[in-house]
Motif scaffolding. Sequence first.
Motif, PDB file in Angstrom:
ATOM      1  N   ILE A 288      76.248  -0.945  24.471  1.00  0.00           N
ATOM      2  CA  ILE A 288      74.772  -1.010  24.506  1.00  0.00           C
ATOM      3  C   ILE A 288      74.234  -1.344  23.123  1.00  0.00           C
ATOM      4  N   LEU A 289      74.763  -0.692  22.101  1.00  0.00           N
ATOM      5  CA  LEU A 289      74.286  -0.915  20.738  1.00  0.00           C
ATOM      6  C   LEU A 289      74.636  -2.315  20.240  1.00  0.00           C
ATOM      7  N   VAL A 290      75.818  -2.809  20.606  1.00  0.00           N
ATOM      8  CA  VAL A 290      76.211  -4.164  20.197  1.00  0.00           C
ATOM      9  C   VAL A 290      75.312  -5.206  20.854  1.00  0.00           C
ATOM     10  N   LEU A 291      75.006  -5.030  22.132  1.00  0.00           N
ATOM     11  CA  LEU A 291      74.114  -5.965  22.826  1.00  0.00           C
ATOM     12  C   LEU A 291      72.733  -5.973  22.172  1.00  0.00           C
ATOM     13  N   PHE A 292      72.259  -4.795  21.761  1.00  0.00           N
ATOM     14  CA  PHE A 292      70.977  -4.734  21.053  1.00  0.00           C
ATOM     15  C   PHE A 292      71.057  -5.477  19.721  1.00  0.00           C
ATOM     16  N   LEU A 293      72.154  -5.292  18.997  1.00  0.00           N
ATOM     17  CA  LEU A 293      72.310  -5.975  17.708  1.00  0.00           C
ATOM     18  C   LEU A 293      72.278  -7.488  17.875  1.00  0.00           C
ATOM     19  N   ILE A 294      72.934  -7.988  18.911  1.00  0.00           N
ATOM     20  CA  ILE A 294      72.954  -9.433  19.152  1.00  0.00           C
ATOM     21  C   ILE A 294      71.546  -9.937  19.456  1.00  0.00           C
ATOM     22  N   ALA A 295      70.814  -9.213  20.305  1.00  0.00           N
ATOM     23  CA  ALA A 295      69.452  -9.611  20.644  1.00  0.00           C
ATOM     24  C   ALA A 295      68.544  -9.541  19.414  1.00  0.00           C
ATOM     25  N   HIS A 296      68.674  -8.470  18.634  1.00  0.00           N
ATOM     26  CA  HIS A 296      67.862  -8.289  17.437  1.00  0.00           C
ATOM     27  C   HIS A 296      68.154  -9.375  16.402  1.00  0.00           C
ATOM     28  N   MET A 297      69.427  -9.691  16.228  1.00  0.00           N
ATOM     29  CA  MET A 297      69.827 -10.737  15.291  1.00  0.00           C
ATOM     30  C   MET A 297      69.266 -12.097  15.705  1.00  0.00           C
ATOM     31  N   THR A 298      69.341 -12.400  16.995  1.00  0.00           N
ATOM     32  CA  THR A 298      68.817 -13.678  17.499  1.00  0.00           C
ATOM     33  C   THR A 298      67.322 -13.786  17.240  1.00  0.00           C
ATOM     34  N   GLY A 299      66.600 -12.703  17.452  1.00  0.00           N
ATOM     35  CA  GLY A 299      65.165 -12.711  17.179  1.00  0.00           C
ATOM     36  C   GLY A 299      64.861 -12.911  15.711  1.00  0.00           C
ATOM     37  N   ASN A 300      65.639 -12.251  14.841  1.00  0.00           N
ATOM     38  CA  ASN A 300      65.422 -12.406  13.396  1.00  0.00           C
ATOM     39  C   ASN A 300      65.579 -13.845  12.933  1.00  0.00           C
ATOM     40  N   LEU A 301      66.512 -14.567  13.553  1.00  0.00           N
ATOM     41  CA  LEU A 301      66.795 -15.937  13.138  1.00  0.00           C
ATOM     42  C   LEU A 301      65.637 -16.892  13.423  1.00  0.00           C
ATOM     43  N   LYS A 302      64.672 -16.448  14.205  1.00  0.00           N
ATOM     44  CA  LYS A 302      63.497 -17.290  14.473  1.00  0.00           C
ATOM     45  C   LYS A 302      62.686 -17.564  13.208  1.00  0.00           C
ATOM     46  N   ILE A 303      62.891 -16.765  12.167  1.00  0.00           N
ATOM     47  CA  ILE A 303      62.183 -16.983  10.912  1.00  0.00           C
ATOM     48  C   ILE A 303      62.560 -18.330  10.307  1.00  0.00           C
ATOM     49  N   PHE A 304      63.747 -18.864  10.676  1.00  0.00           N
ATOM     50  CA  PHE A 304      64.168 -20.166  10.167  1.00  0.00           C
ATOM     51  C   PHE A 304      63.384 -21.304  10.818  1.00  0.00           C
ATOM     52  N   LEU A 305      62.802 -21.037  11.996  1.00  0.00           N
ATOM     53  CA  LEU A 305      61.975 -22.053  12.644  1.00  0.00           C
ATOM     54  C   LEU A 305      60.631 -22.139  11.943  1.00  0.00           C
TER      55      LEU A 305
ATOM     56  N   ILE B 266      60.489   2.081  25.664  1.00  0.00           N
ATOM     57  CA  ILE B 266      61.609   2.304  26.581  1.00  0.00           C
ATOM     58  C   ILE B 266      62.921   1.922  25.897  1.00  0.00           C
ATOM     59  N   GLN B 267      62.881   0.786  25.210  1.00  0.00           N
ATOM     60  CA  GLN B 267      64.059   0.325  24.475  1.00  0.00           C
ATOM     61  C   GLN B 267      64.472   1.332  23.407  1.00  0.00           C
ATOM     62  N   ARG B 268      63.504   1.861  22.682  1.00  0.00           N
ATOM     63  CA  ARG B 268      63.807   2.836  21.630  1.00  0.00           C
ATOM     64  C   ARG B 268      64.421   4.111  22.195  1.00  0.00           C
ATOM     65  N   ILE B 269      63.923   4.546  23.348  1.00  0.00           N
ATOM     66  CA  ILE B 269      64.466   5.759  23.985  1.00  0.00           C
ATOM     67  C   ILE B 269      65.911   5.534  24.423  1.00  0.00           C
ATOM     68  N   VAL B 270      66.168   4.364  25.021  1.00  0.00           N
ATOM     69  CA  VAL B 270      67.531   4.040  25.461  1.00  0.00           C
ATOM     70  C   VAL B 270      68.468   3.956  24.252  1.00  0.00           C
ATOM     71  N   LEU B 271      68.008   3.309  23.183  1.00  0.00           N
ATOM     72  CA  LEU B 271      68.830   3.175  21.979  1.00  0.00           C
ATOM     73  C   LEU B 271      69.086   4.531  21.331  1.00  0.00           C
ATOM     74  N   LEU B 272      68.065   5.386  21.310  1.00  0.00           N
ATOM     75  CA  LEU B 272      68.239   6.724  20.739  1.00  0.00           C
ATOM     76  C   LEU B 272      69.268   7.516  21.539  1.00  0.00           C
ATOM     77  N   ALA B 273      69.183   7.419  22.867  1.00  0.00           N
ATOM     78  CA  ALA B 273      70.157   8.104  23.721  1.00  0.00           C
ATOM     79  C   ALA B 273      71.561   7.555  23.478  1.00  0.00           C
ATOM     80  N   ALA B 274      71.671   6.229  23.296  1.00  0.00           N
ATOM     81  CA  ALA B 274      72.974   5.617  23.040  1.00  0.00           C
ATOM     82  C   ALA B 274      73.529   6.064  21.691  1.00  0.00           C
ATOM     83  N   VAL B 275      72.670   6.133  20.678  1.00  0.00           N
ATOM     84  CA  VAL B 275      73.116   6.570  19.344  1.00  0.00           C
ATOM     85  C   VAL B 275      73.586   8.021  19.390  1.00  0.00           C
TER      86      VAL B 275
END
Length: 228
Positions: A25-42, A70-79
């Motif tokens: 779950i945490l790795v999938l979040f990292l991939i999604a978060h990383m992809t969003g961050n890369l939009k700064i290059f656009l 909801i995402q934060r709650i799920v991530l907190l539970a996963a952590v």
Amino acid sequence: MDLATRRVVNTTVGKKAVMAVTGVILVLFLIAHMTGNLKIFLSTESFDHYAHWLRTIGEPLLPYSWFLWIQRIVLLAAVIGHIWSATSLALKAKAARPVKYAHRRPVKGSYAARTMRWGGVIIVLFVVYHILDLTTGHLNPVGDSSRPAGNLIADFAPGRWYVTLFYVVAVLTLAFHLRHGVFSALRTLGQQTQTGERRAKAVALVVAVVIAVGFLAVPLSITTGLIK
């Protein structure tokens, strides 16, 4: 959670499964978060649009920003689940060998495996700082929620090289943690043959490298002036 489920979760296999699933779950979040961050290059506008879009996901079914909560709650539970399972397994392993060997040959293991514990501590501390910096804005030089790109660029400005350095250390620590963690998770979830182990090592290395490069590209580009 009923009694039968608690019994399964409290076994060694159950705890390893919890650590593996929460890790995924945490790795999938990292991939999604990383992809969003890369939009700064656009463009900064593209990044700001992405940050605003995250707050509107689920509308009109969900009120504004509810998806993020909801995402934060799920991530907190996963952590919490990940830390609990890792700590429980470590304590159980220690209890199984209460007396240290007088003469014990060093166990050969990877650097990541030997440093998973303190690496996890560094990552948790970084997450707390990251939230106070770019989520709540308390530690950000701009701290304007309406300007996500501006906050990001101000955070890693050349004069704040120490922030970038801390970020680099945290991301590299995360990469070592991921390399060992993804490998262990894949083996726990079934990749235990010789071929499966080689495959798991390859996948773990790729995941660690991709996430490290993806997360480091933005702060290093800002600090070096590539992104302004």
